[in-house]
Design a protein around this motif. Structure first.
Motif, PDB file in Angstrom:
ATOM      1  N   ARG A 100       0.874  -1.168   0.000  1.00 33.65           N
ATOM      2  CA  ARG A 100       0.000   0.000   0.000  1.00 33.65           C
ATOM      3  C   ARG A 100       0.916   1.223   0.000  1.00 33.65           C
ATOM      4  N   PHE A 101       0.551   2.213  -0.790  1.00 31.21           N
ATOM      5  CA  PHE A 101       1.334   3.448  -0.804  1.00 31.21           C
ATOM      6  C   PHE A 101       1.258   4.115   0.574  1.00 31.21           C
ATOM      7  N   ARG A 102       2.375   4.626   1.027  1.00 31.28           N
ATOM      8  CA  ARG A 102       2.365   5.418   2.257  1.00 31.28           C
ATOM      9  C   ARG A 102       1.675   6.754   1.965  1.00 31.28           C
ATOM     10  N   PHE A 105      13.715  -4.070  -2.538  1.00 29.81           N
ATOM     11  CA  PHE A 105      13.053  -3.415  -3.670  1.00 29.81           C
ATOM     12  C   PHE A 105      13.303  -1.910  -3.610  1.00 29.81           C
ATOM     13  N   PRO A 106      13.566  -1.281  -4.751  1.00 28.09           N
ATOM     14  CA  PRO A 106      13.832   0.164  -4.757  1.00 28.09           C
ATOM     15  C   PRO A 106      12.729   1.010  -4.104  1.00 28.09           C
ATOM     16  N   LEU A 107      11.466   0.675  -4.336  1.00 24.76           N
ATOM     17  CA  LEU A 107      10.386   1.462  -3.740  1.00 24.76           C
ATOM     18  C   LEU A 107      10.317   1.272  -2.237  1.00 24.76           C
ATOM     19  N   SER A 108      10.697   0.084  -1.769  1.00 27.70           N
ATOM     20  CA  SER A 108      10.757  -0.152  -0.321  1.00 27.70           C
ATOM     21  C   SER A 108      11.914   0.619   0.294  1.00 27.70           C
ATOM     22  N   LYS A 109      13.061   0.568  -0.373  1.00 27.35           N
ATOM     23  CA  LYS A 109      14.225   1.297   0.128  1.00 27.35           C
ATOM     24  C   LYS A 109      13.942   2.787   0.229  1.00 27.35           C
TER      25      LYS A 109
END
Length: 110
Positions: free
Chosen positions: A8-10, A69-73
């Protein structure tokens, strides 16, 4: 073990926010797919995000992959994890007269 992970997007994160990293994100998931770690990958139908089915030894393993994952980082996503298994014993759900004896695979070979 299969682990279903969904994100889910923050708050405040939009598609425009993540677009610069999408190519790298997809390439990372594709590498894991080719390794057999990612078994399935879906876009969420209810909101922006993905659902990934991992084949891993534990939820912690799935967390480790996702953390890379880049988006997690970048801190853009919140992840949720569901470990799943077959609802065994399946035989208990069937009519007791159904033959469930071995061999389970009764296909014929030529």
């Amino acid at each position: 073990m299969k682990v279903i992970a969904y994100d889910r997007f923050r708050p405040g994160v939009t598609m425009e926010t993540i677009t610069p990293l999408l190519g790298e994100e997809v390439a990372n998931v594709w590498r894991l797919w080719k390794l057999g770690v990612v078994r399935e990958n879906y876009a969420r139908a209810d909101e922006p995000g993905v659902v990934i089915v991992f084949e891993v030894a534990s939820v912690d393993d799935a967390r480790r992959y996702v953390s890379d994952f880049p988006l997690s980082k970048a801190g853009y996503l919140e992840w949720f994890y569901l470990p799943v298994q077959a609802p065994l014993p399946l035989e208990s759900l069937m009519d007791p007269s159904v033959d469930v004896a071995e061999p389970y695979d009764r296909t014929t070979t030529r």
